[in-house]
Write a protein that holds these residues in place. Structure first.
Motif, PDB file in Angstrom:
ATOM      1  N   SER A   1      -7.303  36.661  19.358  1.00 29.82           N
ATOM      2  CA  SER A   1      -6.214  36.788  18.394  1.00 29.82           C
ATOM      3  C   SER A   1      -5.850  35.444  17.784  1.00 29.82           C
ATOM      4  CB  SER A   1      -5.000  37.448  19.052  1.00 29.82           C
ATOM      5  OG  SER A   1      -4.052  37.800  18.083  1.00 29.82           O
ATOM      6  N   ALA A   2      -4.994  34.652  18.455  1.00 30.05           N
ATOM      7  CA  ALA A   2      -4.662  33.329  17.924  1.00 30.05           C
ATOM      8  C   ALA A   2      -5.960  32.532  17.774  1.00 30.05           C
ATOM      9  CB  ALA A   2      -3.680  32.616  18.848  1.00 30.05           C
ATOM     10  N   VAL A   3      -5.922  31.519  16.944  1.00 28.97           N
ATOM     11  CA  VAL A   3      -7.155  30.959  16.390  1.00 28.97           C
ATOM     12  C   VAL A   3      -7.667  29.746  17.140  1.00 28.97           C
ATOM     13  CG1 VAL A   3      -6.496  31.751  14.114  1.00 28.97           C
ATOM     14  CG2 VAL A   3      -5.786  29.478  14.847  1.00 28.97           C
ATOM     15  N   SER A   4      -7.191  29.521  18.359  1.00 18.67           N
ATOM     16  CA  SER A   4      -7.413  28.253  19.046  1.00 18.67           C
ATOM     17  C   SER A   4      -8.871  27.833  19.096  1.00 18.67           C
ATOM     18  CB  SER A   4      -6.874  28.335  20.474  1.00 18.67           C
ATOM     19  OG  SER A   4      -5.535  28.758  20.470  1.00 18.67           O
ATOM     20  N   GLY A   5      -9.749  28.733  19.529  1.00  9.33           N
ATOM     21  CA  GLY A   5     -11.137  28.348  19.737  1.00  9.33           C
ATOM     22  C   GLY A   5     -11.802  27.797  18.503  1.00  9.33           C
ATOM     23  N   THR A   6     -11.650  28.474  17.387  1.00  6.24           N
ATOM     24  CA  THR A   6     -12.294  28.020  16.161  1.00  6.24           C
ATOM     25  C   THR A   6     -11.642  26.742  15.632  1.00  6.24           C
ATOM     26  OG1 THR A   6     -10.941  29.652  14.977  1.00  6.24           O
ATOM     27  CG2 THR A   6     -13.236  30.238  15.435  1.00  6.24           C
ATOM     28  N   LEU A   7     -10.361  26.533  15.919  1.00  2.33           N
ATOM     29  CA  LEU A   7      -9.723  25.275  15.519  1.00  2.33           C
ATOM     30  C   LEU A   7     -10.295  24.102  16.308  1.00  2.33           C
ATOM     31  CD1 LEU A   7      -5.948  26.196  15.054  1.00  2.33           C
ATOM     32  CD2 LEU A   7      -7.582  25.547  13.285  1.00  2.33           C
TER      33      LEU A   7
ATOM     34  N   LEU B   1      -2.043  22.766  20.736  1.00  2.00           N
ATOM     35  CA  LEU B   1      -3.488  22.518  20.703  1.00  2.00           C
ATOM     36  C   LEU B   1      -3.859  21.311  21.559  1.00  2.00           C
ATOM     37  CD1 LEU B   1      -4.178  23.192  16.924  1.00  2.00           C
ATOM     38  CD2 LEU B   1      -4.503  24.750  18.847  1.00  2.00           C
ATOM     39  N   HIS B   2      -2.989  20.293  21.586  1.00  2.00           N
ATOM     40  CA  HIS B   2      -3.222  19.158  22.476  1.00  2.00           C
ATOM     41  C   HIS B   2      -3.203  19.609  23.935  1.00  2.00           C
ATOM     42  CE1 HIS B   2      -3.551  15.640  19.913  1.00  2.00           C
ATOM     43  NE2 HIS B   2      -2.547  16.081  19.163  1.00  2.00           N
ATOM     44  N   ASP B   3      -2.292  20.531  24.264  1.00  2.00           N
ATOM     45  CA  ASP B   3      -2.240  21.055  25.630  1.00  2.00           C
ATOM     46  C   ASP B   3      -3.575  21.708  25.994  1.00  2.00           C
ATOM     47  OD1 ASP B   3       0.417  20.282  25.632  1.00  2.00           O
ATOM     48  OD2 ASP B   3       1.210  22.318  25.402  1.00  2.00           O
ATOM     49  N   GLN B   4      -4.072  22.554  25.109  1.00  2.00           N
ATOM     50  CA  GLN B   4      -5.341  23.245  25.381  1.00  2.00           C
ATOM     51  C   GLN B   4      -6.479  22.241  25.548  1.00  2.00           C
ATOM     52  OE1 GLN B   4      -6.031  26.190  22.344  1.00  2.00           O
ATOM     53  NE2 GLN B   4      -3.993  27.064  22.539  1.00  2.00           N
ATOM     54  N   ARG B   5      -6.500  21.260  24.676  1.00  2.00           N
ATOM     55  CA  ARG B   5      -7.552  20.250  24.753  1.00  2.00           C
ATOM     56  C   ARG B   5      -7.473  19.498  26.089  1.00  2.00           C
ATOM     57  NH1 ARG B   5      -9.122  15.560  20.386  1.00  2.00           N
ATOM     58  NH2 ARG B   5      -9.472  17.400  19.104  1.00  2.00           N
ATOM     59  N   THR B   6      -6.261  19.169  26.512  1.00  2.00           N
ATOM     60  CA  THR B   6      -6.087  18.443  27.775  1.00  2.00           C
ATOM     61  C   THR B   6      -6.529  19.299  28.951  1.00  2.00           C
ATOM     62  OG1 THR B   6      -4.230  17.237  26.791  1.00  2.00           O
ATOM     63  CG2 THR B   6      -4.434  17.163  29.183  1.00  2.00           C
ATOM     64  N   ALA B   7      -6.237  20.604  28.892  1.00  2.00           N
ATOM     65  CA  ALA B   7      -6.704  21.510  29.951  1.00  2.00           C
ATOM     66  C   ALA B   7      -8.223  21.503  30.020  1.00  2.00           C
ATOM     67  CB  ALA B   7      -6.190  22.924  29.700  1.00  2.00           C
ATOM     68  N   LEU B   8      -8.881  21.510  28.877  1.00  2.00           N
ATOM     69  CA  LEU B   8     -10.343  21.485  28.855  1.00  2.00           C
ATOM     70  C   LEU B   8     -10.890  20.167  29.417  1.00  2.00           C
ATOM     71  CD1 LEU B   8     -10.788  23.130  25.350  1.00  2.00           C
ATOM     72  CD2 LEU B   8     -11.453  24.168  27.532  1.00  2.00           C
ATOM     73  N   LEU B   9     -10.209  19.057  29.150  1.00  2.00           N
ATOM     74  CA  LEU B   9     -10.634  17.765  29.698  1.00  2.00           C
ATOM     75  C   LEU B   9     -10.406  17.712  31.212  1.00  2.00           C
ATOM     76  CD1 LEU B   9      -9.338  15.390  26.875  1.00  2.00           C
ATOM     77  CD2 LEU B   9     -11.675  16.182  27.262  1.00  2.00           C
ATOM     78  N   TRP B  10      -9.297  18.332  31.675  1.00  2.00           N
ATOM     79  CA  TRP B  10      -9.046  18.401  33.121  1.00  2.00           C
ATOM     80  C   TRP B  10     -10.169  19.201  33.796  1.00  2.00           C
ATOM     81  CZ3 TRP B  10      -8.582  21.816  37.071  1.00  2.00           C
ATOM     82  CH2 TRP B  10      -7.936  21.410  38.237  1.00  2.00           C
TER      83      TRP B  10
END
Length: 534
Positions: free
Chosen positions: A205-211, A175-184
């Motif tokens: 499928s996986a719950v990333s967005g809502t998390l 989840l930190h990876d995804q967040r960092t991608a969004l900040l990039w």
């Protein structure tokens, strides 16, 4: 198709070389974060101008089972040609950007984050290629920029313990990876023609967005949640981290070593050895707490009102949501458990009676036809229908009900016509397969109408235009978009009012009738207990 090099002068990155494909250009394998170690937190990658950045080749994916893409094609029941994709534990944090050529700047940005249960996936899988969707947006006169990201998977994304933390490890790295991608993206996408203040997160499928809605830091402006929310795979208690860590040490024969040596071995061991030693089923999933402050979600909290006196953070920065399901998204539950085991129905009954008590369990059995009169096959299908309704259908309406701002609901009903177990059903992942337009050659004319309509609606949403009337529970305007139908002559999507007479949503109301007797959270927890073998 003609493929040529395309050069971009980026104000922060310098000259970037990409691949031109007719009306689009793709910049592939662009690094967004660095890692000091395979279990370390990501650090935003700031590249200074210098030599030309070569973005003409796909980047490595996170280490994961090599048959992951074949397993996903098996779920869709139709394969596509795919490239050879390398894997790397340290160099997997990269993204692919697909943009119109010679387009104006400040274009809407759509970021797709693949599912796969946090265990499999890659930004280079062909079913997620943005080229056709971006081409469609150009044709519609509403161009978008599409981005696919990689993030760490399995043990590499979620292995954590207090011992690892002492040597630089961090919790919930995926989840930190995804967040960092969004900040990039917020920092660099303007140089590719995108608008950093108009980002749509699309997750399946996986719950990333809502998390990520739990973040106090704004990460995106719109959310599209397809076939899965945080109520499908709820964050596990923090105690699971230590349990997982101890199991991994035993499985890798490292438990006898001193702490520093154990951690060094975990960092140095070839990734393929770790993958080979860890059996499927270990819960490498988001865990509550930590610096992301994830709660153990339940249906009541997900109404997105106040939770223990604290307003849900995402409501202050995410403007709109689009959320939907496939009519038989519950097909993925069967894939997660494997083929039905002997006495499945009896185990389900025993588990629910233990968790809910005899009276409430009987209410579930009777509502879904899991009775003595049903055949074994009928009862098994009824179990997956219950799972479908509590894991997919109910969360869609709960999110829409609780969202203060614009919420758009869709129901994907186009039946799968490819050979396989779910032929004739709108099974899990089918909406994603249609959205990206990459299966169009394998669709009928009517099915292509559904795919085309779905793609256009997402493009409208990303361009800040209402794709259909909003869902408004308070005003009893229960609008939803229905894609496809059993009658393929009605495949063009229509707007319907649900529930009501002649209901084209084709969704059972059973779970909501049951919820008058048994809270949704209790039924959700009961199914989780059964899935965990209890």
């Amino acid at each position: 198709m003609t493929i040529n090099e395309h050069f971009l002068d980026h104000p922060l990155l310098g000259k970037v070389r990409g691949q031109q494909h007719d009306q689009t250009v793709q910049f592939l394998g662009v690094k967004y974060a660095s890692l000091a170690g395979r279990f370390s937190p990501p650090v935003l990658y700031n590249r200074s101008k210098g030599e030309t950045l070569d973005a003409t080749k796909i980047g490595p994916a996170s280490p994961s089972p090599s048959d992951g893409i074949e397993n996903e094609f098996a779920l869709i029941q139709q394969a596509l040609p795919y490239p050879q994709i390398e894997q790397s534990d340290l160099d997997c944090l990269n993204l692919n950007i697909t943009a119109p050529i010679n387009a104006s700047y400040n274009l809407p940005v759509v970021v797709f984050v693949h599912g796969g249960g946090f265990m499999i996936g890659s930004n280079a899988w062909p079913q997620y290629n943005f080229r056709r969707l971006v081409n469609l947006s150009i044709k519609e006169g509403s161009p978008i920029i599409g981005i696919n990201i990689n993030y760490r998977l399995g043990a590499f994304g979620f292995l954590y313990s207090e011992e690892l933390a002492k040597f630089g490890g961090s919790q919930n790295n995926a989840l930190h990876d995804q967040r960092t991608a969004l900040l990039w993206i917020q920092k660099y996408i303007a140089g590719f023609g995108g608008d950093p203040t108009n980002v749509t997160f699309v997750g399946e499928s996986a719950v990333s967005g809502t998390l990520h809605l739990h973040s106090k830091l704004p990460l995106f402006n719109r959310l599209v949640s397809m076939g899965g929310t945080n109520l499908l795979m709820k964050p596990l208690p923090e105690s699971v981290n230590e349990q997982n860590y101890e199991k991994v040490l035993h499985l890798l024969n490292l438990y006898h070593l001193p702490a520093q040596d154990r951690v060094k071995a975990l960092h140095d061991m070839p990734a393929e050895n770790i993958l080979a030693a860890l059996p499927p089923g270990l819960p490498f999933l988001p865990t509550s707490g930590g610096d992301l402050d994830l709660p153990v979600n339940n249906f009541e909290e997900t109404y997105l009102g106040e939770s223990q006196g604290i307003m849900h953070p995402g409501k202050s920065w995410c403007k709109e949501i689009m959320i939907g399901d496939c009519q038989m998204d519950g097909s993925i539950l069967l894939a997660l458990m494997g083929p039905p085991k002997p006495a499945l129905v009896q185990r389900f009954k025993d588990s629910f009676e233990r968790f809910l008590g005899s009276r409430d369990a009987l209410s579930v059995f009777e509502a879904y036809g899991i009775t003595e009169a049903a055949s074994e096959e009928e009862a098994e299908m009824a179990i997956w229908q219950f799972g479908n309704d509590i894991c997919f259908l109910a969360p869609v309406l709960v999110y829409a009900h609780g969202w203060d701002q614009n919420a758009y609901i869709y129901f994907f009903n186009e039946p799968n016509t490819w050979e396989g177990q779910w032929k004739g059903h709108a099974n899990h992942l089918l909406d994603v397969a249609y959205l990206f337009q990459n299966y169009n050659e394998s669709l009928t004319d009517d099915q292509r109408v559904t795919a085309n309509t779905f793609g256009k609606d997402l493009i409208q949403f990303a361009n800040q235009r209402s794709p259909w009337p909003v869902f408004n529970f308070a005003a009893k305007e229960l609008n939803a978009k229905v894609y496809g139908a059993k009658d393929l002559q009605q495949a063009a999507a229509r707007v319907e009012i649900i529930p009501g007479p002649n209901n084209r949503s084709e969704r059972r109301q059973t779970i909501f009738q049951l919820s008058l007797l048994i809270p949704l959270t209790r039924m959700s927890d009961a199914l989780a207990s059964f899935m965990n073998g209890n």
